[in-house]
Design a protein around this motif. Structure first.
Motif, PDB file in Angstrom:
ATOM      1  N   CYS A  43      18.064  -7.335 -19.354  1.00 33.07           N
ATOM      2  CA  CYS A  43      17.596  -8.037 -18.191  1.00 33.07           C
ATOM      3  C   CYS A  43      16.792  -9.257 -18.655  1.00 33.07           C
ATOM      4  CB  CYS A  43      16.911  -7.002 -17.406  1.00 33.07           C
ATOM      5  SG  CYS A  43      18.037  -5.621 -16.881  1.00 33.07           S
ATOM      6  N   VAL A  44      15.963  -9.229 -19.469  1.00 28.50           N
ATOM      7  CA  VAL A  44      15.106 -10.357 -19.727  1.00 28.50           C
ATOM      8  C   VAL A  44      15.818 -11.467 -20.108  1.00 28.50           C
ATOM      9  CG1 VAL A  44      13.387 -11.327 -21.471  1.00 28.50           C
ATOM     10  CG2 VAL A  44      13.052  -9.160 -20.142  1.00 28.50           C
ATOM     11  N   LEU A  45      16.972 -11.229 -21.146  1.00 28.00           N
ATOM     12  CA  LEU A  45      17.723 -12.411 -21.569  1.00 28.00           C
ATOM     13  C   LEU A  45      18.545 -12.792 -20.634  1.00 28.00           C
ATOM     14  CD1 LEU A  45      19.159 -10.973 -24.941  1.00 28.00           C
ATOM     15  CD2 LEU A  45      17.402 -12.642 -24.713  1.00 28.00           C
ATOM     16  N   LEU A  46      19.090 -11.820 -19.377  1.00 27.68           N
ATOM     17  CA  LEU A  46      19.964 -12.418 -18.212  1.00 27.68           C
ATOM     18  C   LEU A  46      18.908 -13.319 -17.348  1.00 27.68           C
ATOM     19  CD1 LEU A  46      22.542 -12.150 -16.692  1.00 27.68           C
ATOM     20  CD2 LEU A  46      21.579 -10.456 -15.133  1.00 27.68           C
ATOM     21  N   SER A  47      17.802 -13.016 -17.039  1.00 25.42           N
ATOM     22  CA  SER A  47      16.951 -13.750 -16.424  1.00 25.42           C
ATOM     23  C   SER A  47      16.600 -15.011 -16.833  1.00 25.42           C
ATOM     24  CB  SER A  47      15.456 -13.029 -16.177  1.00 25.42           C
ATOM     25  OG  SER A  47      15.495 -11.451 -15.418  1.00 25.42           O
ATOM     26  N   VAL A  48      16.385 -15.048 -18.163  1.00 24.96           N
ATOM     27  CA  VAL A  48      15.996 -16.438 -18.741  1.00 24.96           C
ATOM     28  C   VAL A  48      17.394 -17.400 -18.765  1.00 24.96           C
ATOM     29  CG1 VAL A  48      15.364 -17.442 -21.168  1.00 24.96           C
ATOM     30  CG2 VAL A  48      14.275 -15.406 -20.486  1.00 24.96           C
ATOM     31  N   PHE A  49      18.361 -16.655 -18.968  1.00 24.61           N
ATOM     32  CA  PHE A  49      19.727 -17.473 -18.776  1.00 24.61           C
ATOM     33  C   PHE A  49      19.960 -18.154 -17.446  1.00 24.61           C
ATOM     34  CE2 PHE A  49      24.186 -17.025 -17.602  1.00 24.61           C
ATOM     35  CZ  PHE A  49      24.724 -18.032 -18.258  1.00 24.61           C
ATOM     36  N   LEU A  50      19.950 -17.365 -16.442  1.00 22.96           N
ATOM     37  CA  LEU A  50      19.987 -17.836 -14.981  1.00 22.96           C
ATOM     38  C   LEU A  50      18.901 -18.783 -14.326  1.00 22.96           C
ATOM     39  CD1 LEU A  50      21.412 -14.510 -13.586  1.00 22.96           C
ATOM     40  CD2 LEU A  50      22.742 -16.587 -14.347  1.00 22.96           C
ATOM     41  N   PHE A  51      17.785 -18.642 -14.959  1.00 17.85           N
ATOM     42  CA  PHE A  51      16.478 -19.312 -14.385  1.00 17.85           C
ATOM     43  C   PHE A  51      16.690 -20.818 -14.099  1.00 17.85           C
ATOM     44  CE2 PHE A  51      12.111 -20.778 -14.539  1.00 17.85           C
ATOM     45  CZ  PHE A  51      11.678 -20.503 -13.372  1.00 17.85           C
ATOM     46  N   PRO A  52      17.410 -21.400 -15.338  1.00 20.97           N
ATOM     47  CA  PRO A  52      17.320 -23.040 -15.235  1.00 20.97           C
ATOM     48  C   PRO A  52      18.346 -23.301 -13.866  1.00 20.97           C
ATOM     49  CG  PRO A  52      17.467 -22.358 -17.444  1.00 20.97           C
ATOM     50  CD  PRO A  52      17.828 -21.021 -16.651  1.00 20.97           C
ATOM     51  N   LEU A  53      19.241 -22.413 -13.512  1.00 23.82           N
ATOM     52  CA  LEU A  53      19.985 -22.537 -12.420  1.00 23.82           C
ATOM     53  C   LEU A  53      19.326 -22.725 -11.276  1.00 23.82           C
ATOM     54  CD1 LEU A  53      23.018 -20.557 -13.167  1.00 23.82           C
ATOM     55  CD2 LEU A  53      23.143 -22.548 -13.575  1.00 23.82           C
ATOM     56  N   LEU A  54      17.815 -22.229 -10.957  1.00 23.71           N
ATOM     57  CA  LEU A  54      17.261 -22.296  -9.655  1.00 23.71           C
ATOM     58  C   LEU A  54      16.185 -23.150  -9.876  1.00 23.71           C
ATOM     59  CD1 LEU A  54      16.672 -18.120  -9.330  1.00 23.71           C
ATOM     60  CD2 LEU A  54      18.344 -19.526  -8.370  1.00 23.71           C
ATOM     61  N   LEU A  55      15.859 -23.866 -10.812  1.00 22.15           N
ATOM     62  CA  LEU A  55      15.125 -24.958 -10.719  1.00 22.15           C
ATOM     63  C   LEU A  55      15.389 -26.050 -10.064  1.00 22.15           C
ATOM     64  CD1 LEU A  55      14.136 -25.079 -14.690  1.00 22.15           C
ATOM     65  CD2 LEU A  55      12.711 -23.814 -12.679  1.00 22.15           C
ATOM     66  N   ASN A  56      14.280 -26.934  -9.559  1.00 16.66           N
ATOM     67  CA  ASN A  56      14.489 -28.064  -8.783  1.00 16.66           C
ATOM     68  C   ASN A  56      13.291 -28.818  -8.960  1.00 16.66           C
ATOM     69  OD1 ASN A  56      12.623 -27.002  -6.908  1.00 16.66           O
ATOM     70  ND2 ASN A  56      14.329 -26.012  -5.698  1.00 16.66           N
ATOM     71  N   GLN A  57      13.324 -29.915  -8.236  1.00 11.59           N
ATOM     72  CA  GLN A  57      12.128 -31.081  -8.621  1.00 11.59           C
ATOM     73  C   GLN A  57      10.983 -30.774  -7.677  1.00 11.59           C
ATOM     74  OE1 GLN A  57      13.728 -34.849  -7.491  1.00 11.59           O
ATOM     75  NE2 GLN A  57      15.298 -34.958  -9.361  1.00 11.59           N
ATOM     76  N   ARG A  58      11.071 -29.619  -6.816  1.00 14.32           N
ATOM     77  CA  ARG A  58       9.709 -29.410  -5.988  1.00 14.32           C
ATOM     78  C   ARG A  58       9.026 -28.232  -6.867  1.00 14.32           C
ATOM     79  NH1 ARG A  58      12.691 -27.613  -0.566  1.00 14.32           N
ATOM     80  NH2 ARG A  58      13.952 -26.633  -2.247  1.00 14.32           N
ATOM     81  N   PRO A  59       7.601 -28.342  -6.852  1.00 18.95           N
ATOM     82  CA  PRO A  59       6.868 -27.696  -7.605  1.00 18.95           C
ATOM     83  C   PRO A  59       6.909 -26.186  -7.074  1.00 18.95           C
ATOM     84  CG  PRO A  59       5.558 -28.977  -6.222  1.00 18.95           C
ATOM     85  CD  PRO A  59       6.786 -29.273  -5.996  1.00 18.95           C
ATOM     86  N   GLN A  60       7.106 -25.212  -8.062  1.00 22.11           N
ATOM     87  CA  GLN A  60       7.368 -23.825  -7.741  1.00 22.11           C
ATOM     88  C   GLN A  60       6.407 -22.995  -8.543  1.00 22.11           C
ATOM     89  OE1 GLN A  60      11.469 -23.394  -7.278  1.00 22.11           O
ATOM     90  NE2 GLN A  60      11.880 -24.085  -9.513  1.00 22.11           N
ATOM     91  N   ALA A  61       6.364 -21.571  -8.428  1.00 24.52           N
ATOM     92  CA  ALA A  61       5.798 -20.916  -9.265  1.00 24.52           C
ATOM     93  C   ALA A  61       7.034 -20.015 -10.056  1.00 24.52           C
ATOM     94  CB  ALA A  61       4.797 -19.530  -8.403  1.00 24.52           C
ATOM     95  N   ARG A  62       7.101 -20.424 -11.237  1.00 23.72           N
ATOM     96  CA  ARG A  62       8.099 -20.145 -12.244  1.00 23.72           C
ATOM     97  C   ARG A  62       7.819 -18.735 -12.679  1.00 23.72           C
ATOM     98  NH1 ARG A  62      10.117 -25.579 -15.295  1.00 23.72           N
ATOM     99  NH2 ARG A  62       9.768 -27.172 -13.681  1.00 23.72           N
TER     100      ARG A  62
END
Length: 336
Positions: A43-62
């Motif tokens: 689950c940790v590896l999957l989350s780390v793998f998918l997390f870059p797909l959710l990033l954008n230029q707006r500031p957010q709590a990562r």
């Protein structure tokens, strides 16, 4: 950037987590512990793998987003793992563009070019710049063209300093600009002269329209002197005509304080100092502010070499709100 190795490792570990209990048949506690540990790592590896797909230029709590993905995929067996993967892909494909892109097509407002040019050059620096024969000719020509956006009172003395310049182009341009300023006022004088004759025929010598035209003519002839557009005999003629029309108005309206001050300045221009002094005094008696009259009275006393009276007048001027450019003169004459 998406790391596909993490995704492959997460899928393989998830498959291994479900196959572990089958290999440890009969050891329920060990099988459950192995599943929970391997499933958590997947689950940790999957989350780390998918997390870059959710990033954008707006500031957010990562970090909270990452922990939420791990919790969902870990807390719900199989469905959570697959659901987190599907949700990340869908959000990536259908994400709304950033709102700041709407401002990329914003056009700059149009500014008044005349106002910009007026404030572009300091008048104090123009005199030295125009007189610098080592400065580039094109830059000096642009500086002279900029003078058409300032008042004639400021432009005329600057243009006259260029009339003796070695550059023929600058001299011709200065002559042309001075001639344009003078012709503009002379044209207004011709128009007003026609209006005066028409008013005289209808209202007579003392009619309201006649006196109004006479006052405007006095103003226009005075502008030729005030803007330093005429020299020599032409200057004397302009002063004589302005004084004639000024006295014409004062003959019917002797309490016109502004015209009394005008008369004093014209008499001062003609070197009739005694009459000018009386006109200045009369203007103050009629209610003109002392700060309007005192500088001319002090100048007249200085020309008559009455320095004591000039000092007294300048000290009196210092008690009023004089123009800022007069402050150094007031301080000089007020010094002990």
């Amino acid at each position: 950037m998406v790391n596909f190795k993490l995704g492959i490792a997460a899928v393989l570990l998830e498959l291994g987590a479900w196959s572990g209990p089958a290999l440890l048949n009969g050891q329920a506690d060990t099988a459950l512990a192995s599943y929970l540990v391997v499933h958590a790592i997947a689950c940790v590896l999957l989350s780390v793998f998918l997390f870059p797909l959710l990033l954008n230029q707006r500031p957010q709590a990562r970090l909270p987003i990452l922990l939420l993905m791990v919790a969902c995929s870990y807390g719900i067996p199989i469905a959570g793992f697959l659901g987190v993967m599907a949700a990340a892909i869908i959000l990536r494909l259908y994400r709304t563009p950033a709102t700041h892109a709407d401002f990329e097509s914003l056009q700059m407002p149009e500014f008044d070019q005349h106002q910009r040019r007026q404030g572009h050059s300091r008048h104090a620096g123009l005199r030295s710049f125009l007189g610098n024969i080592h400065a580039p000719l094109d830059a000096r020509l642009r500086a002279m063209v900029a003078l058409q956006y300032v008042s004639g009172r400021t432009a005329s003395p600057l243009l006259r300093t260029v009339l003796s310049d070695p550059s023929e182009d600058l001299r011709l341009l200065a002559y042309g600009m001075l001639d344009t300023l003078e012709k503009r006022i002379n044209s207004s004088i011709d128009v007003e002269m026609t209006a005066l004759h028409a008013a005289q025929e209808e209202d007579g010598q003392t009619g309201a329209r006649t006196l109004e035209s006479a006052q405007r003519l006095s103003d226009l002839y005075w502008e030729l002197i005030y803007q330093d557009l005429v020299q020599g005999d032409l200057r004397k003629h302009a002063a004589k005509e302005s004084l004639r029309y000024c006295e014409w108005v004062l003959a019917e309206h002797p309490h016109n304080a502004q015209m009394c001050l005008r008369r004093g300045r014209l008499l001062h221009e003609q070197k009739r100092t005694d009459e000018a002094a009386l006109a200045y005094t009369r203007a103050r008696e009629l209610g003109l502010p002392a700060s309007r009259v005192l500088p001319y009275q002090a100048e007249l006393c200085f020309e008559q070499k009455d320095f004591g009276q000039a000092r007294t007048l300048m000290q009196e001027l210092g008690q009023w709100s004089a123009l800022p450019r007069l402050h150094p003169v007031v301080d000089y004459w007020s010094a002990p």
